[in-house]
Motif scaffolding. Structure first.
Motif, PDB file in Angstrom:
ATOM      1  N   ASP A 158      -0.694 -50.605   3.810  1.00 25.43           N
ATOM      2  CA  ASP A 158       0.401 -50.473   2.844  1.00 25.43           C
ATOM      3  C   ASP A 158       1.505 -51.497   3.112  1.00 25.43           C
ATOM      4  O   ASP A 158       2.668 -51.271   2.784  1.00 25.43           O
ATOM      5  N   SER A 159       1.130 -52.637   3.687  1.00 24.56           N
ATOM      6  CA  SER A 159       2.095 -53.703   3.933  1.00 24.56           C
ATOM      7  C   SER A 159       2.333 -54.507   2.652  1.00 24.56           C
ATOM      8  O   SER A 159       1.391 -54.809   1.902  1.00 24.56           O
ATOM      9  N   SER A 160       3.586 -54.888   2.421  1.00 26.13           N
ATOM     10  CA  SER A 160       3.903 -55.722   1.254  1.00 26.13           C
ATOM     11  C   SER A 160       3.468 -57.168   1.470  1.00 26.13           C
ATOM     12  O   SER A 160       3.497 -57.974   0.540  1.00 26.13           O
ATOM     13  N   GLU A 161       3.043 -57.498   2.690  1.00 23.65           N
ATOM     14  CA  GLU A 161       2.645 -58.870   3.005  1.00 23.65           C
ATOM     15  C   GLU A 161       1.194 -59.161   2.658  1.00 23.65           C
ATOM     16  O   GLU A 161       0.723 -60.273   2.867  1.00 23.65           O
ATOM     17  N   ILE A 162       0.476 -58.174   2.152  1.00 23.29           N
ATOM     18  CA  ILE A 162      -0.891 -58.397   1.666  1.00 23.29           C
ATOM     19  C   ILE A 162      -0.962 -57.979   0.205  1.00 23.29           C
ATOM     20  O   ILE A 162      -0.342 -56.991  -0.201  1.00 23.29           O
ATOM     21  N   GLN A 163      -1.690 -58.770  -0.584  1.00 22.65           N
ATOM     22  CA  GLN A 163      -1.808 -58.525  -2.023  1.00 22.65           C
ATOM     23  C   GLN A 163      -3.217 -58.886  -2.478  1.00 22.65           C
ATOM     24  O   GLN A 163      -3.933 -59.634  -1.800  1.00 22.65           O
ATOM     25  N   PRO A 164      -3.642 -58.382  -3.642  1.00 24.27           N
ATOM     26  CA  PRO A 164      -4.959 -58.764  -4.170  1.00 24.27           C
ATOM     27  C   PRO A 164      -4.985 -60.252  -4.515  1.00 24.27           C
ATOM     28  O   PRO A 164      -3.956 -60.857  -4.828  1.00 24.27           O
ATOM     29  N   VAL A 165      -6.166 -60.837  -4.477  1.00 23.87           N
ATOM     30  CA  VAL A 165      -6.330 -62.239  -4.866  1.00 23.87           C
ATOM     31  C   VAL A 165      -5.952 -62.389  -6.336  1.00 23.87           C
ATOM     32  O   VAL A 165      -6.397 -61.610  -7.184  1.00 23.87           O
ATOM     33  N   GLY A 166      -5.127 -63.358  -6.633  1.00 19.29           N
ATOM     34  CA  GLY A 166      -4.650 -63.591  -7.982  1.00 19.29           C
ATOM     35  C   GLY A 166      -3.179 -63.253  -8.147  1.00 19.29           C
ATOM     36  O   GLY A 166      -2.544 -63.666  -9.123  1.00 19.29           O
TER      37      GLY A 166
ATOM     38  N   CYS B  36      -0.621 -64.276  -6.359  1.00 15.93           N
ATOM     39  CA  CYS B  36       0.221 -65.463  -6.197  1.00 15.93           C
ATOM     40  C   CYS B  36       0.272 -66.260  -7.500  1.00 15.93           C
ATOM     41  O   CYS B  36       1.345 -66.636  -7.979  1.00 15.93           O
ATOM     42  N   GLU B  37      -0.885 -66.508  -8.087  1.00 17.79           N
ATOM     43  CA  GLU B  37      -0.941 -67.262  -9.341  1.00 17.79           C
ATOM     44  C   GLU B  37      -0.236 -66.509 -10.461  1.00 17.79           C
ATOM     45  O   GLU B  37       0.483 -67.100 -11.281  1.00 17.79           O
ATOM     46  N   LYS B  38      -0.393 -65.196 -10.472  1.00 19.78           N
ATOM     47  CA  LYS B  38       0.237 -64.365 -11.501  1.00 19.78           C
ATOM     48  C   LYS B  38       1.754 -64.504 -11.485  1.00 19.78           C
ATOM     49  O   LYS B  38       2.410 -64.455 -12.532  1.00 19.78           O
ATOM     50  N   ASN B  39       2.313 -64.707 -10.285  1.00 27.41           N
ATOM     51  CA  ASN B  39       3.759 -64.832 -10.133  1.00 27.41           C
ATOM     52  C   ASN B  39       4.233 -66.280 -10.105  1.00 27.41           C
ATOM     53  O   ASN B  39       5.356 -66.572  -9.684  1.00 27.41           O
ATOM     54  N   GLY B  40       3.367 -67.198 -10.555  1.00 22.29           N
ATOM     55  CA  GLY B  40       3.754 -68.595 -10.685  1.00 22.29           C
ATOM     56  C   GLY B  40       3.695 -69.395  -9.403  1.00 22.29           C
ATOM     57  O   GLY B  40       4.212 -70.512  -9.346  1.00 22.29           O
ATOM     58  N   GLY B  41       3.081 -68.852  -8.357  1.00 29.06           N
ATOM     59  CA  GLY B  41       2.985 -69.573  -7.084  1.00 29.06           C
ATOM     60  C   GLY B  41       1.633 -70.245  -6.925  1.00 29.06           C
ATOM     61  O   GLY B  41       0.753 -70.154  -7.795  1.00 29.06           O
ATOM     62  N   MET B  42       1.461 -70.950  -5.813  1.00 33.05           N
ATOM     63  CA  MET B  42       0.191 -71.610  -5.501  1.00 33.05           C
ATOM     64  C   MET B  42      -0.236 -71.236  -4.092  1.00 33.05           C
ATOM     65  O   MET B  42       0.591 -71.178  -3.175  1.00 33.05           O
TER      66      MET B  42
ATOM     67  N   SER C 281       4.539 -69.340   2.985  1.00 32.62           N
ATOM     68  CA  SER C 281       3.228 -69.688   2.424  1.00 32.62           C
ATOM     69  C   SER C 281       2.384 -68.440   2.209  1.00 32.62           C
ATOM     70  O   SER C 281       2.331 -67.555   3.060  1.00 32.62           O
ATOM     71  N   THR C 282       1.727 -68.395   1.058  1.00 35.53           N
ATOM     72  CA  THR C 282       0.739 -67.360   0.772  1.00 35.53           C
ATOM     73  C   THR C 282      -0.639 -67.981   0.866  1.00 35.53           C
ATOM     74  O   THR C 282      -0.907 -69.023   0.266  1.00 35.53           O
ATOM     75  N   CYS C 283      -1.519 -67.350   1.647  1.00 39.95           N
ATOM     76  CA  CYS C 283      -2.843 -67.920   1.948  1.00 39.95           C
ATOM     77  C   CYS C 283      -3.931 -66.910   1.596  1.00 39.95           C
ATOM     78  O   CYS C 283      -3.670 -65.732   1.372  1.00 39.95           O
ATOM     79  N   ILE C 284      -5.149 -67.408   1.567  1.00 39.30           N
ATOM     80  CA  ILE C 284      -6.313 -66.535   1.434  1.00 39.30           C
ATOM     81  C   ILE C 284      -6.698 -66.051   2.832  1.00 39.30           C
ATOM     82  O   ILE C 284      -6.761 -66.835   3.784  1.00 39.30           O
ATOM     83  N   ALA C 285      -6.938 -64.748   2.955  1.00 35.55           N
ATOM     84  CA  ALA C 285      -7.314 -64.163   4.243  1.00 35.55           C
ATOM     85  C   ALA C 285      -8.573 -63.331   4.071  1.00 35.55           C
ATOM     86  O   ALA C 285      -8.882 -62.846   2.984  1.00 35.55           O
ATOM     87  N   THR C 286      -9.295 -63.174   5.169  1.00 38.61           N
ATOM     88  CA  THR C 286     -10.517 -62.381   5.197  1.00 38.61           C
ATOM     89  C   THR C 286     -10.345 -61.219   6.165  1.00 38.61           C
ATOM     90  O   THR C 286      -9.789 -61.388   7.249  1.00 38.61           O
ATOM     91  N   VAL C 287     -10.792 -60.038   5.766  1.00 36.09           N
ATOM     92  CA  VAL C 287     -10.764 -58.874   6.653  1.00 36.09           C
ATOM     93  C   VAL C 287     -11.873 -59.042   7.690  1.00 36.09           C
ATOM     94  O   VAL C 287     -13.055 -59.112   7.345  1.00 36.09           O
ATOM     95  N   VAL C 288     -11.505 -59.133   8.960  1.00 38.77           N
ATOM     96  CA  VAL C 288     -12.507 -59.304  10.023  1.00 38.77           C
ATOM     97  C   VAL C 288     -12.536 -58.115  10.979  1.00 38.77           C
ATOM     98  O   VAL C 288     -13.337 -58.080  11.907  1.00 38.77           O
ATOM     99  N   GLY C 289     -11.652 -57.144  10.778  1.00 40.90           N
ATOM    100  CA  GLY C 289     -11.653 -55.965  11.632  1.00 40.90           C
ATOM    101  C   GLY C 289     -10.894 -54.820  10.982  1.00 40.90           C
ATOM    102  O   GLY C 289      -9.995 -55.028  10.164  1.00 40.90           O
TER     103      GLY C 289
END
Length: 545
Positions: A106-114, A116-122, A74-82
């Motif tokens: 520089d982790s591949s597990e974080i990406q800019p918002v959008g 997921c949608e760009k790659n056809g995911g939800m 699952s790809t989710c929306i996350a907020t930087v809290v620290g």
């Protein structure tokens, strides 16, 4: 730039000058430590880390996309809290602060918002989403509307993996303490087995050790923290603070709650022990605001929290590195609370009030070593133990009107407003057209929710669905019938499930131990009702009943 070129020319970061590598206060330096232990650092090419540590340009409250660490599909929306060094502390929107996690910039597990949608995911709700799953589209809309998105330019490409496992037993490194993931500590390769290595933490018992792949992003070359500005913890020593349950608790602390605490805090790092002891005083106070008012905002230490004035307040304690400082801090705090002789560095002869097994085990959960988290600070530094610095960490005995507070990022008030911007309707249409909201029912439910939330009395509508108080009684004393009443009144849609609690003989004590996965597995509840009930049970545990 001089430092960067030096790194490229070195076999390990240990080759850097001591002025770069050493602690600014001189409490721990790798050069001295390596000589004392006759050890060698692991070469830089052993690690899946950039030779030049990436810059961290993220800011608190920025939004990004992240893999759910508990459900990596699952790809989710996350907020930087620290923020700390080259790492981010992230909180999945729709989850709580118990599931925060850290990622390198520089982790591949974080990406800019959008992305997921760009790659056809939800985008998906996080595992354990606090609300009804059907409300996710509306929640997502409200979360992203007007939020600050992390710009693409501050993300970094993940470095390549080493060709194979170059580690050898006995090599030194810096590693994330996975039980306290905001800490990076000196460590040693204890064993090499195929593609895995055993990370052992210097000065700590084996309970903190872990196996990981040689290309894990949780391990770093010697000197990494000095380059990123992160705070490298010194090698550990056992620290332990004892609680005097037979002593005077004074006018501000509830003696019965004190009896439910563990007999000691630790062994753990001094900063963790201090956080656990101070948090225990807050949790046992008749009024949490009273204890909070004696504390001042610190720097670089653990975070404590309190709930008063219908809000959650958090505060950083000072950074500590010795048992002596912890005892002196607690001594002054307890003097202000008029509960002297409450803590000590030796066991006390305890006189306990009778407690049930459930009460005892349940009350200890919050103070187990390794369960506390601190908001990161890239400039966190150790604090010297002088009396003038002690005075800056505690307020005088006279109470102040309102203590300084820092809102936990992402924290929602108890009864949030349902109001949405006027642009919401057009935003809903955009989401539907992009495929984020699929299906007539979802769109109809969302439009209905929007209309209802804008109708007169919408705040009263939400407040009426809060968990009932049941005359203010302690939920652990509830009978099965009380629990059924709680389920019916917490949410009318949960009413049909109330009989399940009689069938399974769920009283108040059992209710407080329930989790959503248990309700689904053993009681046959579907995901939606289970998540709703978990939300209301969590409110009970926080005293919002």
């Amino acid at each position: 730039m001089l430092v960067c070129y030096s790194v490229l020319a070195c076999e390990s970061l240990w080759d850097l000058p001591c002025s770069i590598m050493g602690s600014p206060l001189g409490h721990f330096t790798w050069d001295k430590y390596l000589k004392e232990t006759c050890s060698v650092p692991a070469p830089v090419h052993c690690f899946k880390q950039s030779y030049t540590p990436p810059s961290n340009e993220f800011k608190i409250s920025m939004k990004l996309e992240a893999q759910d660490p508990r459900n990596t599909t699952s790809t989710c929306i996350a907020t930087v809290v620290g923020l700390t060094g080259a790492r981010l502390r992230l909180r999945l929107d729709g989850s709580d602060n118990k599931n925060d996690f850290w990622r390198l910039v520089d982790s591949s597990e974080i990406q800019p918002v959008g992305n997921c949608e760009k790659n056809g995911g939800m985008l998906q709700p996080p595992l354990g989403f606090r609300l009804n799953a059907s409300s996710w589209p509306m929640f997502l809309l409200k979360t992203l509307n007007g939020a600050e998105m992390a710009p693409i330019k501050i993300f970094h490409k993940e470095p390549p993996s080493p060709s194979h496992n170059f580690f050898k037993m006995g090599m030194k490194l810096e590693a994330v303490d996975r039980k306290n993931p905001h800490f990076i500590c000196p460590a040693t390769i204890g064993e090499v087995r195929g593609s895995e290595v055993l990370v052992t933490f210097d000065g700590w018992r084996g309970a903190f050790d872990y196996w990981c792949r040689f290309d894990s992003r949780d391990i770093f070359p010697v000197g990494w923290c000095s380059l990123t500005g992160d705070n490298l913890q010194p090698p550990g020593t056992k620290v332990c603070i004892y609680l005097n349950k037979s002593g005077s608790t004074g006018p501000h602390l509830d003696k019965k709650k004190i009896q439910r605490l563990p007999d000691h805090f630790g062994p753990a790092r001094a900063s963790v022990v201090l956080q656990q002891a101070v948090q225990a005083c807050i949790d046992c106070a008749y009024h949490q605001k009273t204890v909070f008012s004696f504390l001042k905002q610190g720097h670089g230490g653990e975070v404590i929290s309190a709930i008063f004035d219908r809000e959650q307040h958090t505060l950083n304690l000072p950074a500590v590195n010795s048992i002596t400082y912890v005892l002196r801090f607690l001594e002054k705090l307890c003097h202000n609370l008029r509960s002297d002789n409450l803590f000590g560095n030796q066991p006390f002869t305890q006189t306990h009030l009778p407690l049930t097994a459930t009460e005892y085990s349940h009350s200890h959960d919050r103070y187990l070593p390794g369960e506390s988290f601190a908001l990161g600070n890239s400039l966190a530094r150790s604090l010297e133990t002088h009396s003038d610095l002690m005075d800056t960490a505690l307020k005088p005995a006279s109470l102040v009107g309102t203590s300084q507070n820092i809102r936990t990022p992402g924290y929602r008030p108890l009864a949030p407003s349902c109001g949405l911007p006027l642009s919401t309707a057009s935003a809903v249409r955009r989401l539907c057209s992009r495929g984020v909201l699929k299906g007539t029912n979802e769109r109809r439910d969302m439009e209905s929710f929007w209309k209802r939330s804008h109708s007169p009395g919408s705040d009263r509508y939400l407040e009426s669905r809060d968990a009932p108080r049941l005359s203010g009684r302690d939920p652990s004393s509830w009978s099965v019938e009380d629990v059924m009443q709680f389920v019916r009144e917490a949410d009318p849609q949960l009413g049909p499930h109330a009989d399940l609690f009689r069938k399974h003989e769920i009283d108040g004590k059992a209710l407080l131990l329930l989790r959503s996965d248990m309700m689904m597995k053993y009681m046959g509840l579907k995901l939606g009702p289970a998540l709703k009930l978990s939300f209301h049970i969590d409110r009970l545990k926080q005293g919002k009943f």
